[in-house]
Scaffold this active site. Structure first.
Site, PDB file in Angstrom:
ATOM      1  CG  HIS A 269      -2.622   0.906   0.871  1.00  0.00           C
ATOM      2  ND1 HIS A 269      -1.843   2.478   0.943  1.00  0.00           N
ATOM      3  CD2 HIS A 269      -3.159   0.635   0.670  1.00  0.00           C
ATOM      4  CE1 HIS A 269      -2.915   3.199   1.167  1.00  0.00           C
ATOM      5  NE2 HIS A 269      -4.133   1.680   0.475  1.00  0.00           N
ATOM      6  CG  ASP A 320      -8.352  -4.428  -3.834  1.00  0.00           C
ATOM      7  OD1 ASP A 320      -9.274  -4.529  -3.570  1.00  0.00           O
ATOM      8  OD2 ASP A 320      -7.783  -4.020  -4.165  1.00  0.00           O
TER       9      ASP A 320
HETATM   10  N1  COA Z   1       4.409  -7.868  -4.252  1.00  0.00           N
HETATM   11  C1  COA Z   1       5.433  -8.404  -4.510  1.00  0.00           C
HETATM   12  N2  COA Z   1       5.935  -6.951  -3.984  1.00  0.00           N
HETATM   13  C2  COA Z   1       5.849  -5.543  -3.328  1.00  0.00           C
HETATM   14  C3  COA Z   1       4.294  -5.980  -3.835  1.00  0.00           C
HETATM   15  C4  COA Z   1       3.684  -6.061  -3.966  1.00  0.00           C
HETATM   16  N3  COA Z   1       1.684  -6.444  -4.199  1.00  0.00           N
HETATM   17  N4  COA Z   1       3.705  -4.299  -3.929  1.00  0.00           N
HETATM   18  C5  COA Z   1       5.025  -3.841  -3.767  1.00  0.00           C
HETATM   19  N5  COA Z   1       6.064  -4.374  -3.783  1.00  0.00           N
HETATM   20  C6  COA Z   1       7.538  -3.940  -3.848  1.00  0.00           C
HETATM   21  C7  COA Z   1       7.377  -3.462  -4.946  1.00  0.00           C
HETATM   22  O1  COA Z   1       8.027  -4.199  -5.936  1.00  0.00           O
HETATM   23  C8  COA Z   1       9.094  -2.203  -4.652  1.00  0.00           C
HETATM   24  O2  COA Z   1      10.006  -2.702  -4.317  1.00  0.00           O
HETATM   25  P1  COA Z   1      11.502  -2.185  -5.204  1.00  0.00           P
HETATM   26  O3  COA Z   1      11.990  -1.077  -4.263  1.00  0.00           O
HETATM   27  O4  COA Z   1      12.416  -4.206  -4.872  1.00  0.00           O
HETATM   28  O5  COA Z   1      11.679  -2.094  -7.094  1.00  0.00           O
HETATM   29  C9  COA Z   1       8.424  -1.936  -3.337  1.00  0.00           C
HETATM   30  O6  COA Z   1       7.219  -3.233  -2.751  1.00  0.00           O
HETATM   31  C10 COA Z   1       7.346  -0.394  -3.907  1.00  0.00           C
HETATM   32  O7  COA Z   1       6.831  -1.219  -4.164  1.00  0.00           O
HETATM   33  P2  COA Z   1       5.537   0.246  -4.737  1.00  0.00           P
HETATM   34  O8  COA Z   1       5.345  -0.837  -6.598  1.00  0.00           O
HETATM   35  O9  COA Z   1       7.021   1.302  -5.967  1.00  0.00           O
HETATM   36  O10 COA Z   1       4.456   0.798  -3.907  1.00  0.00           O
HETATM   37  P3  COA Z   1       3.649   1.894  -4.492  1.00  0.00           P
HETATM   38  O11 COA Z   1       3.306   2.732  -4.014  1.00  0.00           O
HETATM   39  O12 COA Z   1       4.196   2.755  -5.946  1.00  0.00           O
HETATM   40  O13 COA Z   1       2.543   0.862  -5.328  1.00  0.00           O
HETATM   41  C11 COA Z   1       0.662  -0.189  -4.498  1.00  0.00           C
HETATM   42  C12 COA Z   1       1.534   0.511  -3.532  1.00  0.00           C
HETATM   43  C13 COA Z   1      -0.346  -0.554  -3.872  1.00  0.00           C
HETATM   44  C14 COA Z   1       0.460  -0.096  -6.179  1.00  0.00           C
HETATM   45  C15 COA Z   1       1.917  -1.521  -4.922  1.00  0.00           C
HETATM   46  O14 COA Z   1       1.774  -2.129  -3.732  1.00  0.00           O
HETATM   47  C16 COA Z   1       1.231  -3.087  -5.693  1.00  0.00           C
HETATM   48  O15 COA Z   1       1.122  -2.646  -6.896  1.00  0.00           O
HETATM   49  N6  COA Z   1       0.351  -3.666  -5.116  1.00  0.00           N
HETATM   50  C17 COA Z   1      -0.108  -5.179  -5.450  1.00  0.00           C
HETATM   51  C18 COA Z   1      -1.685  -4.287  -6.898  1.00  0.00           C
HETATM   52  C19 COA Z   1      -2.619  -3.837  -5.599  1.00  0.00           C
HETATM   53  O16 COA Z   1      -3.449  -4.836  -4.549  1.00  0.00           O
HETATM   54  N7  COA Z   1      -3.389  -3.428  -5.157  1.00  0.00           N
HETATM   55  C20 COA Z   1      -4.111  -2.828  -4.853  1.00  0.00           C
HETATM   56  C21 COA Z   1      -4.202  -1.370  -3.801  1.00  0.00           C
HETATM   57  S1  COA Z   1      -5.494  -1.704  -2.064  1.00  0.00           S
END
Ligand code: COA
Length: 384
Positions: A269, A320
């Protein structure tokens, strides 16, 4: 001779994805990311999930206070009176290809509902409130109508004795809902109703801040919600569980996915640094309903996945993750999970649009320009 194109050398000052940026003031909802706390209008989400109803929560978001008994009765009656879809909206849904994504159909139907809105063109706060009530009331009917048509089943009109959650279950399945199922969905709707400046709500506020109408703002919000990084994640979670099939395969599957640097849907998140407070309710309901449905394996699998992702990546599950298995054991088709999210979040989007319009200023940030500069225009024939 003109200088060669060069990129702007100033270091970017914008955090990628606007992380940590406070973009506006709001009195609707706040996420305490470090503590894992969520409030709607000052009320803790746990209190609302334990004691409130979706109708009451929607009223709270829109009006700022919990309703009195009479106000709730009036609000619930207004919702019931608006559930039937205008003919033009019914026609648009009927004309959609049966294979269309329900989120795309829903977004289009919501956009089209402005054609015949009785308050069209009136952007006074009272008219916008009435439009919000109609939007909240009509989303379940829209989703159910499309689902019944694509499954070659007779569309059903809403039933008067049911609340919004119960009516959604009734109109999609054709059966009167089990009270426990209706209650669980009602709680899920409370939990999804608002979440501060998430991507779709921010989109709605940006659109509303141009003084575009509420229908336009929530249509844009729905497009944002559909993405797999936002509300589309719940469907992806269930696809993952179905692919894993059995709890004994879960650990190896997740480890392999993480080794390939894949994102595990339903985890992570932008704001929470600890458990999402909504997940606790959904975890419990997913377990109880899964056991009752004779399908405990999905919840079992999720516990293993949660454990591995927590240990390996330090990530917590989000709203989710457990909602996916809960909807699955309620018999809801996978591609209706995100529309359920939209049904609930419509209340939050509308509250934010009303708040934006009440004290508006155009939202127009700047970009750090990182492209080339000082290029010389040359005629087509002389370009390399
Ligand atoms: N599974 C595995 N690794 C994850 C992850 C996940 N669901 N969510 C984040 N990470 C990791 C990323 O790979 C990244 O690692 P790195 O720094 O080694 O590259 C780090 O955590 C930061 O992730 P990032 O995508 O930059 O965080 P964000 O704040 O931009 O994104 C979300 C937040 C929610 C979009 C992201 O956690 C995600 O894509 N989750 C899966 C989709 C989801 O469940 N969405 C519903 C949100 S309520």
């Amino acid at each position: 001779m003109r200088p060669m194109p060069t990129a702007v050398e100033a270091a970017p000052t914008s955090p990628k994805g606007l992380e940590g940026v406070v973009a506006n003031q709001s009195a609707i909802c706040y996420v305490f990311g470090e503590e894992g706390r969520l409030i709607y209008r000052g009320y803790d989400i746990h209190d609302l999930a334990d004691h409130s109803t979706f109708e009451e929560t929607a009223y709270l978001l829109l009006r700022g206070d919990l309703p009195t008994r009479d106000q709730l009765k009036e609000f619930s009656l207004a919702i019931k009176a608006s559930q039937k879809l205008p003919k033009v909206v019914q026609r648009i849904i009927k004309d959609a290809p049966l294979t269309a994504s329900p989120m795309n159909v829903l977004r289009t139907a919501v956009s089209a509902s402005v054609f015949v809105d009785p308050d069209k063109g009136d952007d006074s706060p009272t008219a916008e409130y009435r439009k919000a009530v109609r939007l909240i009331a009509q989303l379940p009917t829209m989703v159910a109508l499309f689902h019944r048509l694509r499954s070659a089943q007779r569309p059903l009109a809403p039933r008067r004795g049911l609340n919004l959650a119960g009516n959604f279950l009734y109109m999609t399945s054709g059966a009167l809902p089990d009270p426990e199922a209706a209650k669980a969905l009602d709680v899920a709707l409370i939990l999804h109703a608002d979440h501060e400046l998430n991507a779709s709500t921010f989109a709605a506020r940006v659109i509303a801040a141009t003084l575009a109408d509420i229908h336009g703002a929530v249509t844009g919000a729905m497009a944002a919600l559909a993405g797999p990084l936002h509300g589309g994640a719940n469907t992806e979670v269930m696809k993952m569980l179905l692919e894993i099939e059995t709890p004994d395969r879960a650990e190896a599957w997740v480890r392999a996915a993480l080794a390939q640097k894949k994102k595990i849907m339903g985890f992570g998140h932008r704001v929470y640094r600890t458990e999402d407070p909504r997940a606790a309710h959904l975890r419990r309901m997913s377990e109880e309903l899964g056991r009752k449905a004779g399908q405990p394996q999905w919840h079992g699998m999720q516990q293993i996945i949660e454990d591995v992702v927590r240990r390996e990546k330090g990530l917590y599950c989000n709203v989710d993750f457990y909602s996916a298995s809960m909807y699955y054991v309620l018999g809801i088709p996978l591609d209706l999970y995100t529309p359920i999210f939209a049904i609930s979040r419509m209340s939050g989007w509308c509250a934010h649009v009303l708040e934006q319009h009440a004290d508006n200023r155009l939202i127009r940030p700047r970009a750090d320009y990182i492209g080339p500069m000082n290029r010389t225009w040359v005629p087509t024939g002389r370009r390399a």
